[in-house]
Design an enzyme around this catalytic site. Structure first.
Site, mmCIF file in Angstrom:
data_model
loop_
_atom_site.group_PDB
_atom_site.id
_atom_site.type_symbol
_atom_site.label_atom_id
_atom_site.label_comp_id
_atom_site.label_asym_id
_atom_site.label_seq_id
_atom_site.Cartn_x
_atom_site.Cartn_y
_atom_site.Cartn_z
ATOM 1 N N GLY A 1 0.780 -1.222 0.000
ATOM 2 C CA GLY A 1 0.000 0.000 0.000
ATOM 3 C C GLY A 1 0.809 1.268 0.000
ATOM 4 O O GLY A 1 0.232 2.362 0.150
ATOM 5 N N ASP A 2 2.126 1.174 -0.153
ATOM 6 C CA ASP A 2 2.966 2.370 -0.216
ATOM 7 C C ASP A 2 4.188 2.040 -1.065
ATOM 8 O O ASP A 2 4.166 1.067 -1.816
ATOM 9 C CB ASP A 2 3.356 2.840 1.193
ATOM 10 N N ASP A 3 5.263 2.816 -0.946
ATOM 11 C CA ASP A 3 6.427 2.590 -1.790
ATOM 12 C C ASP A 3 6.939 1.161 -1.634
ATOM 13 O O ASP A 3 7.066 0.647 -0.513
ATOM 14 C CB ASP A 3 7.554 3.564 -1.429
ATOM 15 N N SER B 1 1.980 -1.118 -6.774
ATOM 16 C CA SER B 1 1.667 -0.274 -5.620
ATOM 17 C C SER B 1 0.958 0.977 -6.098
ATOM 18 O O SER B 1 1.269 1.499 -7.172
ATOM 19 C CB SER B 1 2.948 0.123 -4.872
#
Length: 444
Positions: free
Chosen positions: A248-250, A281
């Protein structure tokens, strides 16, 4: 006694890359020596029960205490057999291997009310998302040496949903815990394990050296907040390779401290290699920043396949950040379906408090992006420097993005100096060279 050898099993049958020759594959070998351990104990020897209900915190802590006290020649293996071993957080020790068998799951309890606290990192000055301290990482190695986490693709499950909901409801008292964190540690190897549903960042080596992360799978829902995959932070000689990340992020984010605290601590991230990473992502595939106040230099990223991305390659910093980002090479990347292919920006990220120096401008220079292809890219690139600190020596070479016709422009640039070769669609004027004197023309 029979030597317990650590197999190198690949968690997923990843293609090395559409760009990599089958007989020309570089690896992390040599950064962390292979360790053979003759002493082996099982978590079940210390009362561990893998029924998904029994809390095994005492078993893990006693088994690791035994390894620490006995100090067997070459260290010891803590074996986790098939089963779901529910546990609170625990600390690793030097000269040990945490080995997860096929079907083994180490699962974090969801009792957040009794989760222990840790001091803020000195290079951050406070918790990353809340003032004060932070919740201690689920599995922590602090000041350890020669530690391996590996196995037969067993799972470390952070059960992060309860933490994500606290974040969404704004009821967090402290910064959420990482799934795995190593601090002030050397010769760390992580391989052949699935990391799932981390409360916050998944794998966080901070103030470390000689760290290898390879053959891992990192999974979290696309809407899970701040579930970064691997975040080398003020660390050196780090290699991340041959892994799949969907979170859900980098996917990978290289950091080195936050504003005045990172500047004062002054420990850069350097000599970082990222290769043969595949994943998706809503944020960035490969990121540098935005916390880079201690400096980031000598980074090589190559042979990366990204799909369903927010941004393919994202280098990010901000006014007041200080530090530097330099000598970065990104090559042989394929991006499919992304909002932006490339973003290099000096207006990203927040500040820990009002004590930061607004005149502490970061230095961003010597950035080479080459051999990058993409399709279904809404915008090829945005490169936005800082007015009084333009980004310099930015080289774009052999880049081809298929950008559907939209209302926007394919490239946006301000406060940047550089050059380009064979870039389609054509980049902004600040990066178009009319002779052979540009930075791109001097690259090997």
């Amino acid at each position: 006694m029979t030597v317990f050898r650590l197999p190198f099993l690949l968690i997923i049958c990843l293609s090395t890359s559409i760009f990599t020759a089958a007989n020309d594959v570089e690896t992390c070998s040599g950064i962390v020596p292979t360790t053979e351990r003759t002493d082996r104990i099982s978590i079940t020897d210390y009362g561990g029960v893998g029924d998904g209900k029994t809390v095994n915190t005492k078993a893990f802590r006693e088994a690791i205490y035994r390894i620490q006290r006995l100090r067997r020649n070459g260290g010891s293996v803590l074996y986790v057999p098939a089963g779901v071993f529910l546990t609170g957080n625990f600390n690793l020790t030097s000269h040990m291997t945490l080995y997860l068998a096929n079907g083994a799951v180490i699962q974090a309890t969801q009792d957040t009310s009794n989760w222990p606290l840790a001091d803020p990192l000195p290079s951050y000055g406070r918790g990353r998302e809340r003032q004060g301290g932070r919740y201690m990482s689920f599995i922590l190695g602090d000041g350890v040496h020669d530690v391996t986490i590996t196995g037969e693709n067993g799972t470390i499950d952070g059960q992060g949903g309860v933490w994500w909901n606290m974040w969404r409801r704004k009821t967090l008292q402290y910064t959420r815990p990482h799934l795995i964190e190593f601090m002030h540690s050397t010769h760390i190897s992580i391989s052949n394990v699935v990391f799932k549903n981390s409360p916050f960042w998944n794998i966080h080596p901070v103030y470390c050296s000689n760290v290898v992360v390879r053959y891992v799978t990192i999974l979290a829902p696309a809407d899970s907040p701040n579930t970064d995959g691997v975040d080398p932070d003020s660390s050196s000689n780090v290699c991340i390779e041959d892994s799949y990340i969907s979170n859900g992020d980098d996917m990978v984010a290289i950091k080195s401290g936050w504003d005045e605290y990172g500047i004062a601590y002054s420990r850069p991230s350097s000599n970082i290699t990222v290769r043969r990473i595949t994943g998706s992502s809503p944020f960035a595939g490969i990121a540098i920043g935005s916390e880079t106040s201690g400096g980031v230099e000598n980074v090589l990223v190559e042979h990366v396949n990204l799909t369903k991305m927010g941004v393919g390659i994202h280098i990010k910093t901000n006014v007041g950040r200080g530090g530097y980002i330099r000598n970065i090479t990104v090559s042989d990347v394929y991006i499919q379906n992304a909002r932006k292919g490339i973003k290099i920006a000096g207006d990203v990220g927040d500040h820990p408090d009002e004590k930061f120096n607004p005149d502490a401008n970061p230095i961003v220079q010597d950035i080479t992006l080459k051999n990058i292809q993409g399709e279904k890219i809404l915008q090829a690139g945005l490169i936005k420097g800082i007015k009084n600190a333009p980004f310099t020596n930015i080289c774009l070479s052999d880049i081809s993005f298929y950008v559907p016709k939209t209302k926007g422009v394919p490239w946006e640039c301000t406060d940047v100096k550089g050059s380009s070769l064979k870039v389609s669609p054509s980049p902004c004027s600040e990066l178009i060279s009319t002779d052979a004197t540009g930075f791109c023309f001097n690259q090997d």
